[in-house]
Design a protein around this motif. Structure first.
Motif, PDB file in Angstrom:
ATOM      1  N   GLU A 164      65.207  21.756  94.056  1.00  0.00           N
ATOM      2  CA  GLU A 164      66.611  21.462  94.361  1.00  0.00           C
ATOM      3  C   GLU A 164      67.261  20.544  93.324  1.00  0.00           C
ATOM      4  O   GLU A 164      68.351  20.830  92.824  1.00  0.00           O
ATOM      5  N   THR A 165      66.581  19.445  93.016  1.00  0.00           N
ATOM      6  CA  THR A 165      67.197  18.473  92.102  1.00  0.00           C
ATOM      7  C   THR A 165      67.434  19.094  90.725  1.00  0.00           C
ATOM      8  O   THR A 165      68.436  18.804  90.068  1.00  0.00           O
ATOM      9  N   LYS A 193      76.193  19.673  98.006  1.00  0.00           N
ATOM     10  CA  LYS A 193      75.215  19.919  99.059  1.00  0.00           C
ATOM     11  C   LYS A 193      75.930  19.893 100.410  1.00  0.00           C
ATOM     12  O   LYS A 193      76.699  18.979 100.687  1.00  0.00           O
ATOM     13  N   ILE A 198      73.866  24.805  98.896  1.00  0.00           N
ATOM     14  CA  ILE A 198      74.488  24.127  97.746  1.00  0.00           C
ATOM     15  C   ILE A 198      75.682  24.961  97.289  1.00  0.00           C
ATOM     16  O   ILE A 198      75.500  26.087  96.805  1.00  0.00           O
ATOM     17  N   THR A 210      79.124  25.919  95.109  1.00  0.00           N
ATOM     18  CA  THR A 210      79.608  25.816  93.727  1.00  0.00           C
ATOM     19  C   THR A 210      81.137  25.886  93.770  1.00  0.00           C
ATOM     20  O   THR A 210      81.715  25.927  94.849  1.00  0.00           O
ATOM     21  N   ILE A 220      70.447  21.462  91.001  1.00  0.00           N
ATOM     22  CA  ILE A 220      71.728  20.737  91.082  1.00  0.00           C
ATOM     23  C   ILE A 220      72.129  20.190  89.708  1.00  0.00           C
ATOM     24  O   ILE A 220      73.284  20.294  89.295  1.00  0.00           O
ATOM     25  N   PRO A 266      78.284  21.378  91.821  1.00  0.00           N
ATOM     26  CA  PRO A 266      77.413  21.605  92.985  1.00  0.00           C
ATOM     27  C   PRO A 266      77.696  20.603  94.103  1.00  0.00           C
ATOM     28  O   PRO A 266      77.922  19.424  93.838  1.00  0.00           O
TER      29      PRO A 266
END
Lengths: 170, 69
Positions: free
Chosen positions: A14-15, A30, A50, A52, A18, A28
């Motif tokens: 995930e990190t 969350k 997430i 956009t 992002i 991005p």
């Protein structure tokens, strides 16, 4: 007809995803309890998605974690809805395929940085462990020495290592 | 009163090097064992000249005693 396809890098972390999305400028976001009601998509929105800033017929394109990877949820027909032929022709518009291809490249770069960070964290963890081991050895030796009647003088040798000089009269 | 001295060096990994002075024979190893609980972790023991001299003196002393009896 024959075809050759290449899938994108699996977006598993995930990190990293992002960061890569941020680099591409797609803002991005969350999904959490505070913003879920303000985000709309025909296919529904879930906590953890997430978002956009890319839009299509179904709403805002977003990633959802499914089967161990983040998958882009988007309208499969880019010619519908918000994305018109003129938009497609615009230099600023990136097709999903192109977008995912660019994201894949950026993800790989950020992933390498992530691995380096992990390596650094592991190095720091081992270094911390080493210091604790040295300190524990030092304290144990001093405590034992004093209990056996030695007087203890602590110095450091030329290599910077701890040196304990224990003396006692017998 | 004779002085017993132990110099302990703790290296960067926490390994210990210890050097003794003023002990008689095997008692230096016993003192280190008592102090550092070395059971099973000693990689190298180097006996000093002092150790050998004291052992030689001890041996000579024992022989002398034997010679007397």
């Amino acid at each position: 007809m024959s075809a050759v396809i290449k899938t994108t890098t699996p977006f598993a972390i995930e990190t990293v995803l992002i960061k890569a999305l941020a680099v591409l400028g797609v803002e991005p976001l969350k999904v959490d309890a505070s913003n879920i009601t303000s985000l709309k998509h025909n296919g529904g929105v879930q906590l953890g998605d997430i978002f956009t800033n890319r839009k299509d017929y179904n709403g805002i394109q977003h990633f959802r974690f499914e089967q161990g990877r983040w998958i882009l949820r988007h309208d499969s027909d880019e010619m519908n809805g918000h994305i018109t032929a003129s938009t497609m022709a615009s230099r600023e518009y990136l097709s999903v395929q192109k977008f995912l291809s660019l994201l894949s490249k950026e993800y790989d770069i950020v992933y390498q940085e992530y691995l380096q960070e992990l390596a650094e964290q592991e190095r720091l963890r081992l270094e911390e462990q080493r210091k604790k081991r040295v300190e524990a050895t030092r304290l144990q030796a001093i405590e034992k020495a004093k209990s056996q009647g030695y007087s203890v003088k602590e110095t450091h040798n030329i290599k910077g290592q701890i040196q304990l000089v224990l003396t006692r009269m017998v | 009163m004779p002085e017993q001295k132990i110099v302990i060096t703790i290296d960067d990994d926490g390994a210990i090097t210890a050097k003794t002075a003023g002990f008689k024979g095997e008692s230096c190893l016993e003192a280190l064992e008592d102090l550092l609980e070395l059971n099973g972790v000693v990689g190298e023991v180097k006996k000093t000249d002092e150790y050998h001299q004291l052992q030689a003196v001890k041996k000579a002393h024992i022989q002398t005693i034997k010679g007397r009896s």
